[in-house]
Write a protein that holds these residues in place. Structure first.
Motif, PDB file in Angstrom:
ATOM      1  N   SER A   1     -39.338  91.899 -92.489  1.00 16.13           N
ATOM      2  CA  SER A   1     -38.838  92.676 -93.625  1.00 16.13           C
ATOM      3  C   SER A   1     -39.833  92.680 -94.781  1.00 16.13           C
ATOM      4  N   VAL A   2     -40.571  91.586 -94.961  1.00 14.97           N
ATOM      5  CA  VAL A   2     -41.551  91.511 -96.045  1.00 14.97           C
ATOM      6  C   VAL A   2     -42.807  92.310 -95.719  1.00 14.97           C
ATOM      7  N   SER A   3     -43.334  92.150 -94.515  1.00 14.43           N
ATOM      8  CA  SER A   3     -44.653  92.696 -94.180  1.00 14.43           C
ATOM      9  C   SER A   3     -44.621  94.058 -93.506  1.00 14.43           C
ATOM     10  N   PHE A   4     -43.528  94.397 -92.834  1.00  9.07           N
ATOM     11  CA  PHE A   4     -43.502  95.635 -92.055  1.00  9.07           C
ATOM     12  C   PHE A   4     -42.429  96.611 -92.515  1.00  9.07           C
ATOM     13  N   SER A   5     -41.929  96.423 -93.713  1.00  7.87           N
ATOM     14  CA  SER A   5     -40.958  97.360 -94.269  1.00  7.87           C
ATOM     15  C   SER A   5     -41.137  97.407 -95.774  1.00  7.87           C
ATOM     16  N   ARG A   6     -40.350  98.278 -96.419  1.00  8.53           N
ATOM     17  CA  ARG A   6     -40.340  98.309 -97.874  1.00  8.53           C
ATOM     18  C   ARG A   6     -38.976  97.899 -98.411  1.00  8.53           C
ATOM     19  N   ILE A   7     -38.260  97.084 -97.629  1.00  8.83           N
ATOM     20  CA  ILE A   7     -37.033  96.481 -98.139  1.00  8.83           C
ATOM     21  C   ILE A   7     -37.393  95.682 -99.387  1.00  8.83           C
ATOM     22  N   ARG A   8     -36.608  95.811-100.433  1.00 16.14           N
ATOM     23  CA  ARG A   8     -36.925  95.113-101.680  1.00 16.14           C
ATOM     24  C   ARG A   8     -37.016  93.617-101.439  1.00 16.14           C
ATOM     25  N   TYR A   9     -37.980  92.989-102.095  1.00 19.06           N
ATOM     26  CA  TYR A   9     -38.251  91.581-101.836  1.00 19.06           C
ATOM     27  C   TYR A   9     -37.015  90.703-102.024  1.00 19.06           C
ATOM     28  N   HIS A  10     -36.269  90.920-103.088  1.00 17.26           N
ATOM     29  CA  HIS A  10     -35.104  90.066-103.306  1.00 17.26           C
ATOM     30  C   HIS A  10     -34.057  90.284-102.228  1.00 17.26           C
ATOM     31  N   GLN A  11     -33.997  91.498-101.662  1.00 16.19           N
ATOM     32  CA  GLN A  11     -33.064  91.760-100.577  1.00 16.19           C
ATOM     33  C   GLN A  11     -33.528  91.076 -99.292  1.00 16.19           C
ATOM     34  N   CYS A  12     -34.841  90.961 -99.108  1.00 13.56           N
ATOM     35  CA  CYS A  12     -35.356  90.220 -97.949  1.00 13.56           C
ATOM     36  C   CYS A  12     -34.832  88.783 -97.965  1.00 13.56           C
ATOM     37  N   ILE A  13     -34.842  88.166 -99.152  1.00 14.23           N
ATOM     38  CA  ILE A  13     -34.352  86.793 -99.273  1.00 14.23           C
ATOM     39  C   ILE A  13     -32.851  86.740 -98.996  1.00 14.23           C
ATOM     40  N   LYS A  14     -32.099  87.694 -99.539  1.00 10.63           N
ATOM     41  CA  LYS A  14     -30.651  87.714 -99.294  1.00 10.63           C
ATOM     42  C   LYS A  14     -30.352  87.883 -97.808  1.00 10.63           C
ATOM     43  N   ASN A  15     -31.110  88.733 -97.134  1.00 10.12           N
ATOM     44  CA  ASN A  15     -30.899  88.927 -95.698  1.00 10.12           C
ATOM     45  C   ASN A  15     -31.152  87.632 -94.935  1.00 10.12           C
ATOM     46  N   LYS A  16     -32.226  86.902 -95.322  1.00  7.38           N
ATOM     47  CA  LYS A  16     -32.523  85.627 -94.666  1.00  7.38           C
ATOM     48  C   LYS A  16     -31.408  84.619 -94.904  1.00  7.38           C
ATOM     49  N   GLN A  17     -30.879  84.578 -96.104  1.00  6.08           N
ATOM     50  CA  GLN A  17     -29.791  83.644 -96.405  1.00  6.08           C
ATOM     51  C   GLN A  17     -28.549  83.988 -95.588  1.00  6.08           C
ATOM     52  N   TRP A  18     -28.272  85.285 -95.429  1.00  2.00           N
ATOM     53  CA  TRP A  18     -27.138  85.713 -94.603  1.00  2.00           C
ATOM     54  C   TRP A  18     -27.358  85.312 -93.150  1.00  2.00           C
ATOM     55  N   GLN A  19     -28.568  85.511 -92.642  1.00  2.00           N
ATOM     56  CA  GLN A  19     -28.867  85.140 -91.258  1.00  2.00           C
ATOM     57  C   GLN A  19     -28.700  83.641 -91.043  1.00  2.00           C
ATOM     58  N   ASP A  20     -29.142  82.841 -92.020  1.00  2.00           N
ATOM     59  CA  ASP A  20     -28.988  81.385 -91.910  1.00  2.00           C
ATOM     60  C   ASP A  20     -27.514  81.003 -91.848  1.00  2.00           C
ATOM     61  N   ARG A  21     -26.685  81.663 -92.668  1.00  2.14           N
ATOM     62  CA  ARG A  21     -25.253  81.358 -92.645  1.00  2.14           C
ATOM     63  C   ARG A  21     -24.636  81.721 -91.300  1.00  2.14           C
ATOM     64  N   VAL A  22     -25.002  82.876 -90.765  1.00  2.88           N
ATOM     65  CA  VAL A  22     -24.469  83.303 -89.467  1.00  2.88           C
ATOM     66  C   VAL A  22     -24.819  82.301 -88.380  1.00  2.88           C
ATOM     67  N   LEU A  23     -26.081  81.858 -88.356  1.00  2.00           N
ATOM     68  CA  LEU A  23     -26.505  80.921 -87.314  1.00  2.00           C
ATOM     69  C   LEU A  23     -25.855  79.555 -87.497  1.00  2.00           C
ATOM     70  N   ARG A  24     -25.693  79.123 -88.744  1.00  2.00           N
ATOM     71  CA  ARG A  24     -25.016  77.837 -88.972  1.00  2.00           C
ATOM     72  C   ARG A  24     -23.585  77.887 -88.472  1.00  2.00           C
ATOM     73  N   ARG A  25     -22.888  79.004 -88.759  1.00  3.40           N
ATOM     74  CA  ARG A  25     -21.500  79.135 -88.309  1.00  3.40           C
ATOM     75  C   ARG A  25     -21.427  79.234 -86.794  1.00  3.40           C
ATOM     76  N   ALA A  26     -22.378  79.957 -86.213  1.00  2.00           N
ATOM     77  CA  ALA A  26     -22.388  80.075 -84.753  1.00  2.00           C
ATOM     78  C   ALA A  26     -22.634  78.708 -84.119  1.00  2.00           C
ATOM     79  N   MET A  27     -23.532  77.928 -84.723  1.00  2.00           N
ATOM     80  CA  MET A  27     -23.803  76.588 -84.200  1.00  2.00           C
ATOM     81  C   MET A  27     -22.572  75.704 -84.342  1.00  2.00           C
ATOM     82  N   TYR A  28     -21.890  75.823 -85.489  1.00  2.00           N
ATOM     83  CA  TYR A  28     -20.687  75.010 -85.711  1.00  2.00           C
ATOM     84  C   TYR A  28     -19.610  75.358 -84.683  1.00  2.00           C
ATOM     85  N   VAL A  29     -19.406  76.662 -84.482  1.00  2.00           N
ATOM     86  CA  VAL A  29     -18.396  77.085 -83.504  1.00  2.00           C
ATOM     87  C   VAL A  29     -18.782  76.619 -82.107  1.00  2.00           C
ATOM     88  N   GLY A  30     -20.074  76.744 -81.768  1.00  2.00           N
ATOM     89  CA  GLY A  30     -20.529  76.341 -80.448  1.00  2.00           C
ATOM     90  C   GLY A  30     -20.348  74.856 -80.207  1.00  2.00           C
TER      91      GLY A  30
END
Length: 466
Positions: free
Chosen positions: A394-423
């Motif tokens: 998202s940072v290097s190969f798109s023009r997604i706004r930088y602050h949105q790149c960070i928000k997307n990463k934080q969302w992805q981390d939450r999804v994976l943490r929840r998936a790991m917890y459920v698993g």
């Protein structure tokens, strides 16, 4: 015809002159140094530049993308050099995604030459900014002969780097928030010559990294078959490398495979006699003064070079500014106010990301968990290309706004943490059920174990299973 004074003839200043000239503004570009196109050697930073999507889009808008890309070298992955000599690639993204190693001086010369072609652009070299009057829209410059000249324009644009003179004037005369940080690590450049037969000494389409957790060395390819190597380390370590013997031992212990590529005598002589240079981060706000002045590029958001976004972010500043002038029909006051509001949040985000990526480059690339996460991100990106975009992509190969790149990463981390917890919870539940209800799993447990499980069985897990 509206007029603009651009202070700084570096990469962002020269590009911004092209943008403003395209709009029909009368442009006067002032640069403190001599014209680099006339010099044999250009002093100052020479860390190789990595050009990615944001920078390419800016060059495309002024018709220079093809010219620059022709002289760049694609890099499709990081090539990690382990201490034992093993090399392992880590792709940046999909097979067709790459960043480009470009020559700083060549790019600056191309931009200056392109700007100079336009009749409404005038260039003034060897002019150092002395004072700005933001009420009158004037800038005073001292020339090399000691004389002072004053210029007036509708807009003053400071593109004069991390130690910006225009920004200093803004700090003196307005309410201005400013944060400057020198990190405790410095850098030193080395040159890797071509191999015998005038070939690249290493695999060419990679950014080579010797990651050693606390410090690292990187190498980017050049058109002349050399590599520009940059050593990033704490100053405390640099201070120990003052003799050839100390340097020799250090490289033998940490970068042994680089010694024959660089040349032992060259490395020991250069490192023991050279001075490591500092790395700076700058955050500030606001970026503008009334309807008279604005700062772009490193003047507004200097960053450490570890995400390869310093130039790309500065070039994107020009895009954002140009788009806002379109939106406001060349109304400078409205453009400046919205530019500060929208751009500052993204600039501060990439300044933070750049520092974060230093940890990733020197340390995380050695972690199995990091490599596993990288593969998982790429797999999910393949499955859900419009939803799951990895941070680097998202940072290097798109023009997604930088602050949105960070928000997307934080969302992805939450999804994976929840998936790991459920698993993990699911596995625990299945294991518990297997222990307490073996008839359903065709298990036979010893009587003592069944009695133990019945006594310690938690009620919440009982409810999950039944």
């Amino acid at each position: 015809m509206k007029s603009v004074i651009i202070v700084g003839g570096g990469l962002v200043g020269a590009l911004h002159a092209c943008f403003m000239a395209q709009r029909g503004f009368k442009v006067d570009l002032y640069e403190m140094r001599p014209d680099i196109r006339t010099l044999e050697v250009v002093r100052g930073r020479s860390i190789n530049l990595s050009l990615s999507a944001r920078g390419r889009e800016a060059l495309r808008r002024v018709g220079l993308e093809d010219i620059v890309v022709q002289t760049g070298i694609p890099m499709y992955a990081r090539m990690i050099h382990d201490v034992d000599g093993t090399r392992r690639p880590i792709p940046y993204g999909k097979k067709d995604q790459y960043i480009m190693s470009v020559d700083r001086r060549h790019l600056n010369e191309v931009l200056l030459t392109e700007a100079e072609k336009v009749p409404n652009v005038t260039m003034h070299f060897e002019h150092k900014v002395m004072e700005c009057d933001f009420d009158k829209g004037t800038v005073s410059f001292r020339k090399n002969d000691g004389s002072v000249v004053t210029a007036t324009a509708d807009l003053i644009v400071g593109c004069d780097g991390a130690f910006s003179g225009v920004r200093q004037q803004i700090m003196k005369k307005t309410l201005f928030d400013y944060e400057q940080v020198f990190i405790p690590h410095g850098y030193m450049e080395l040159n890797m010559p071509p191999a015998a037969g005038d070939h690249f000494a290493m695999e060419v389409n990679y950014l080579h990294i010797w990651a050693r957790n606390e410090f690292m060395m990187i190498a980017l390819p050049n058109q002349d078959k050399t590599y520009t190597c940059t050593l990033f380390m704490p100053f405390d370590i640099f201070r120990t490398l003052t003799t050839k013997e100390a340097v020799r031992k250090f490289f033998q212990d940490t970068f042994p495979d680089s010694i024959p590529l660089l040349g032992e005598e060259y490395v020991t002589e250069t490192v023991s006699t050279s001075k490591a240079l500092p790395l700076i981060s700058v955050k500030c706000s606001p970026y503008h003064v009334k309807d008279k002045a604005v700062i772009l590029g490193d003047a507004a958001h200097a960053m450490v070079p570890f995400y390869g976004q310093g130039m790309n972010c500065g070039f994107e500043d020009c895009i954002v500014f140009d788009d806002l002038l379109n939106k406001h029909n060349n109304d400078i006051g409205a453009t400046l106010a919205e530019y500060t509001e929208t751009r500052s949040v993204d600039a501060k985000a990439i300044v933070d990301l750049a520092l974060y990526n230093y940890i990733e480059m020197r340390e995380s690339v050695n972690s199995r968990m990091f490599l596993l996460r990288k593969k998982l991100d790429n797999f999910l990106y393949w499955l859900f290309p419009n939803t799951w975009v990895p941070l680097y992509t998202s940072v290097s190969f798109s023009r997604i706004r930088y602050h949105q790149c960070i928000k997307n990463k934080q969302w992805q981390d939450r999804v994976l943490r929840r998936a790991m917890y459920v698993g993990v919870s699911g596995l625990l539940a299945v294991g518990y059920c297997a222990l307490t209800r073996p008839q359903y799993f065709r298990l036979s447990l010893p009587v003592q174990l069944e009695d133990f499980v019945n006594r310690v069985r938690p009620s919440w897990l009982e409810r999950i299973c039944f």
